[in-house]
Design a protein around this motif. Sequence first.
Motif, PDB file in Angstrom:
ATOM      1  N   SER A 284      -3.694   4.369  20.626  1.00 31.20           N
ATOM      2  CA  SER A 284      -4.516   5.538  20.900  1.00 31.20           C
ATOM      3  C   SER A 284      -5.095   6.067  19.595  1.00 31.20           C
ATOM      4  CB  SER A 284      -3.656   6.624  21.572  1.00 31.20           C
ATOM      5  OG  SER A 284      -4.344   7.848  21.663  1.00 31.20           O
ATOM      6  N   THR A 285      -6.243   6.713  19.690  1.00 28.30           N
ATOM      7  CA  THR A 285      -6.822   7.352  18.506  1.00 28.30           C
ATOM      8  C   THR A 285      -6.034   8.588  18.109  1.00 28.30           C
ATOM      9  OG1 THR A 285      -8.340   8.604  19.921  1.00 28.30           O
ATOM     10  CG2 THR A 285      -9.145   6.514  19.027  1.00 28.30           C
ATOM     11  N   GLU A 286      -5.382   9.226  19.074  1.00 28.67           N
ATOM     12  CA  GLU A 286      -4.701  10.499  18.797  1.00 28.67           C
ATOM     13  C   GLU A 286      -3.464  10.325  17.926  1.00 28.67           C
ATOM     14  OE1 GLU A 286      -1.576  11.214  22.392  1.00 28.67           O
ATOM     15  OE2 GLU A 286      -3.674  11.569  22.870  1.00 28.67           O
ATOM     16  N   SER A 287      -2.905   9.103  17.882  1.00 29.74           N
ATOM     17  CA  SER A 287      -1.673   8.886  17.128  1.00 29.74           C
ATOM     18  C   SER A 287      -1.926   8.504  15.670  1.00 29.74           C
ATOM     19  CB  SER A 287      -0.830   7.792  17.799  1.00 29.74           C
ATOM     20  OG  SER A 287      -1.565   6.598  17.922  1.00 29.74           O
ATOM     21  N   VAL A 288      -3.191   8.466  15.255  1.00 24.27           N
ATOM     22  CA  VAL A 288      -3.526   8.135  13.876  1.00 24.27           C
ATOM     23  C   VAL A 288      -3.269   9.350  12.986  1.00 24.27           C
ATOM     24  CG1 VAL A 288      -5.372   7.453  12.308  1.00 24.27           C
ATOM     25  CG2 VAL A 288      -5.240   6.444  14.593  1.00 24.27           C
ATOM     26  N   ASP A 289      -2.537   9.153  11.878  1.00 23.01           N
ATOM     27  CA  ASP A 289      -2.203  10.236  10.950  1.00 23.01           C
ATOM     28  C   ASP A 289      -3.045  10.067   9.686  1.00 23.01           C
ATOM     29  OD1 ASP A 289      -1.121  12.144   9.308  1.00 23.01           O
ATOM     30  OD2 ASP A 289       0.968  11.502   9.569  1.00 23.01           O
ATOM     31  N   GLU A 290      -3.897  11.047   9.393  1.00 22.07           N
ATOM     32  CA  GLU A 290      -4.751  10.967   8.207  1.00 22.07           C
ATOM     33  C   GLU A 290      -3.941  10.848   6.922  1.00 22.07           C
ATOM     34  OE1 GLU A 290      -7.801  13.809   7.807  1.00 22.07           O
ATOM     35  OE2 GLU A 290      -8.616  13.522   9.829  1.00 22.07           O
ATOM     36  N   ALA A 291      -2.717  11.350   6.933  1.00 17.53           N
ATOM     37  CA  ALA A 291      -1.879  11.281   5.729  1.00 17.53           C
ATOM     38  C   ALA A 291      -1.519   9.845   5.361  1.00 17.53           C
ATOM     39  CB  ALA A 291      -0.611  12.100   5.925  1.00 17.53           C
ATOM     40  N   ASP A 292      -1.668   8.924   6.310  1.00 19.40           N
ATOM     41  CA  ASP A 292      -1.399   7.521   6.022  1.00 19.40           C
ATOM     42  C   ASP A 292      -2.510   6.879   5.199  1.00 19.40           C
ATOM     43  OD1 ASP A 292       0.980   7.613   7.410  1.00 19.40           O
ATOM     44  OD2 ASP A 292       0.117   6.898   9.291  1.00 19.40           O
ATOM     45  N   PHE A 293      -3.594   7.621   4.946  1.00 19.59           N
ATOM     46  CA  PHE A 293      -4.751   7.092   4.218  1.00 19.59           C
ATOM     47  C   PHE A 293      -5.011   8.001   3.013  1.00 19.59           C
ATOM     48  CE2 PHE A 293      -4.811   5.830   8.551  1.00 19.59           C
ATOM     49  CZ  PHE A 293      -5.231   4.521   8.540  1.00 19.59           C
ATOM     50  N   PRO A 294      -4.214   7.839   1.945  1.00 20.47           N
ATOM     51  CA  PRO A 294      -4.210   8.826   0.850  1.00 20.47           C
ATOM     52  C   PRO A 294      -5.333   8.663  -0.171  1.00 20.47           C
ATOM     53  CG  PRO A 294      -2.607   7.111   0.411  1.00 20.47           C
ATOM     54  CD  PRO A 294      -3.188   6.800   1.768  1.00 20.47           C
ATOM     55  N   LEU A 295      -6.084   7.571  -0.107  1.00 19.41           N
ATOM     56  CA  LEU A 295      -7.075   7.294  -1.148  1.00 19.41           C
ATOM     57  C   LEU A 295      -8.478   7.627  -0.645  1.00 19.41           C
ATOM     58  CD1 LEU A 295      -5.579   3.858  -2.216  1.00 19.41           C
ATOM     59  CD2 LEU A 295      -5.200   6.081  -3.290  1.00 19.41           C
ATOM     60  N   SER A 296      -9.380   7.915  -1.591  1.00 22.43           N
ATOM     61  CA  SER A 296     -10.760   8.262  -1.235  1.00 22.43           C
ATOM     62  C   SER A 296     -11.734   7.416  -2.047  1.00 22.43           C
ATOM     63  CB  SER A 296     -11.044   9.745  -1.499  1.00 22.43           C
ATOM     64  OG  SER A 296     -10.267  10.563  -0.656  1.00 22.43           O
ATOM     65  N   ALA A 297     -12.751   6.894  -1.368  1.00 23.03           N
ATOM     66  CA  ALA A 297     -13.833   6.178  -2.033  1.00 23.03           C
ATOM     67  C   ALA A 297     -14.809   7.195  -2.630  1.00 23.03           C
ATOM     68  CB  ALA A 297     -14.550   5.283  -1.030  1.00 23.03           C
ATOM     69  N   PRO A 298     -15.710   6.762  -3.527  1.00 21.06           N
ATOM     70  CA  PRO A 298     -16.687   7.697  -4.106  1.00 21.06           C
ATOM     71  C   PRO A 298     -17.526   8.435  -3.066  1.00 21.06           C
ATOM     72  CG  PRO A 298     -16.655   5.669  -5.362  1.00 21.06           C
ATOM     73  CD  PRO A 298     -15.781   5.427  -4.171  1.00 21.06           C
ATOM     74  N   ASP A 299     -17.744   7.815  -1.893  1.00 21.59           N
ATOM     75  CA  ASP A 299     -18.529   8.484  -0.853  1.00 21.59           C
ATOM     76  C   ASP A 299     -17.672   9.395   0.032  1.00 21.59           C
ATOM     77  OD1 ASP A 299     -17.094   6.689   0.655  1.00 21.59           O
ATOM     78  OD2 ASP A 299     -18.832   5.535   1.343  1.00 21.59           O
ATOM     79  N   GLY A 300     -16.387   9.541  -0.313  1.00 21.53           N
ATOM     80  CA  GLY A 300     -15.519  10.458   0.415  1.00 21.53           C
ATOM     81  C   GLY A 300     -14.720   9.830   1.537  1.00 21.53           C
ATOM     82  N   ARG A 301     -14.983   8.576   1.866  1.00 25.42           N
ATOM     83  CA  ARG A 301     -14.247   7.938   2.954  1.00 25.42           C
ATOM     84  C   ARG A 301     -12.791   7.697   2.551  1.00 25.42           C
ATOM     85  NH1 ARG A 301     -16.929   2.588   4.580  1.00 25.42           N
ATOM     86  NH2 ARG A 301     -17.317   2.463   2.318  1.00 25.42           N
TER      87      ARG A 301
END
Length: 399
Positions: free
Chosen positions: A154-171
Amino acid sequence: MPPTAAPAWNTLHVGDNLDVLPRLAPGSVDIVYTDPPYNTGNDFAYADRFRDGSHADPYAGRHAAWTAMMRPRLEAVREVLAPHGAVFVSIDDNEAAHLRLLMDEVFGEANFLAQIVVNLNPKGRQLGRGFATSHEYVLAYARHLPACVVEGSSTESVDEADFPLSAPDGRRFRYLPLRNTNKKFNPVTAPTLHFALHGDPATGRVATTEFPGSQALTPVFGDGRPAVWRWSRPRVDERPDDLECRVIRGRTGERVDIFQRDWLLREGGRRKKLRTIWLAEEIGSTDSAVAELKALVGHVFESPKPTGLVRRILSTVPNDAVVLDPFAGSGTTGHAVALANAADGGTRRCISINSAEPTREGSNARLAGLPTVADITRARLTAVAEQVGGGLDVHASPG
């Protein structure tokens, strides 16, 4: 000619589900969720032509009566399910074991998807002896597992904290090793995925062919044994910007390896596998379900299910699914379908079936002017249509 009106999101059939289900087109339903009457341990009572009271053992008799009531209904549900469909059934401890065996029989053990623990009462039931029970179950079976469209994610179970890095464009992203870390996959079992890639840790560039400043890299496990990549050569050529050559520190010191940038937001939407324990803070509880119903039509049903439970199930299938609830109860499934459509623009349709079984004398429902259980369903779905949208069609069974 005027445009054809879109079908209503909700349809209610008033009648015995054994009479209604055979009138639905075979294979016309994508997913079923239902909360059948529970066998609470007292004399099981359900107005049913299949009831068998011949057992001398009262416990065996109650279980037999319940399974005799459920078997033809599950068989009828199986007939209306599309080959890619699935059925989800709520149940508690009293009949969980018997329902599992019954569904193995009707749907086939090979089509079992999951037995989900649902934490609907976080405080636990404090009455009676023994432990404070805080859970029920949802049993899920595919109609035909190889064709099943249910994603256990499900999309609802995705935790943004699992993606700690940011590209120059903010992704946002995280690094995943490009090598396959599962040792079942190796140069012997997957020889086409063991090949050299070329990378430059100074610039991060990765390619399938040599370039100035690059070094040839083959995949290895942490102990130095040969491994394989997760991507093929053509895929590396298609998505080189999603790969990065980096220096890392391993068991044997520093080494150069290749990593995938795994993006939080990606084409098609990110999904995460759902665990088989669903907590009340994620999907709602019996208390929140009562509050949802009370806000629409009053406290007229004792143990409704929260719409969050059904919406999580809906999140595992496409948003144009035809949904069926053959024991519609208070109308939670139809309510959840309307909320899901309003949230994501989906075109799901829900078929709810409920009998005109009388509500108890003196009950909140009877005092509220709802003489049958189907009247509760109708009242809720009418309020949903008015407040959320999508309309409601009602059909009375001639049976």
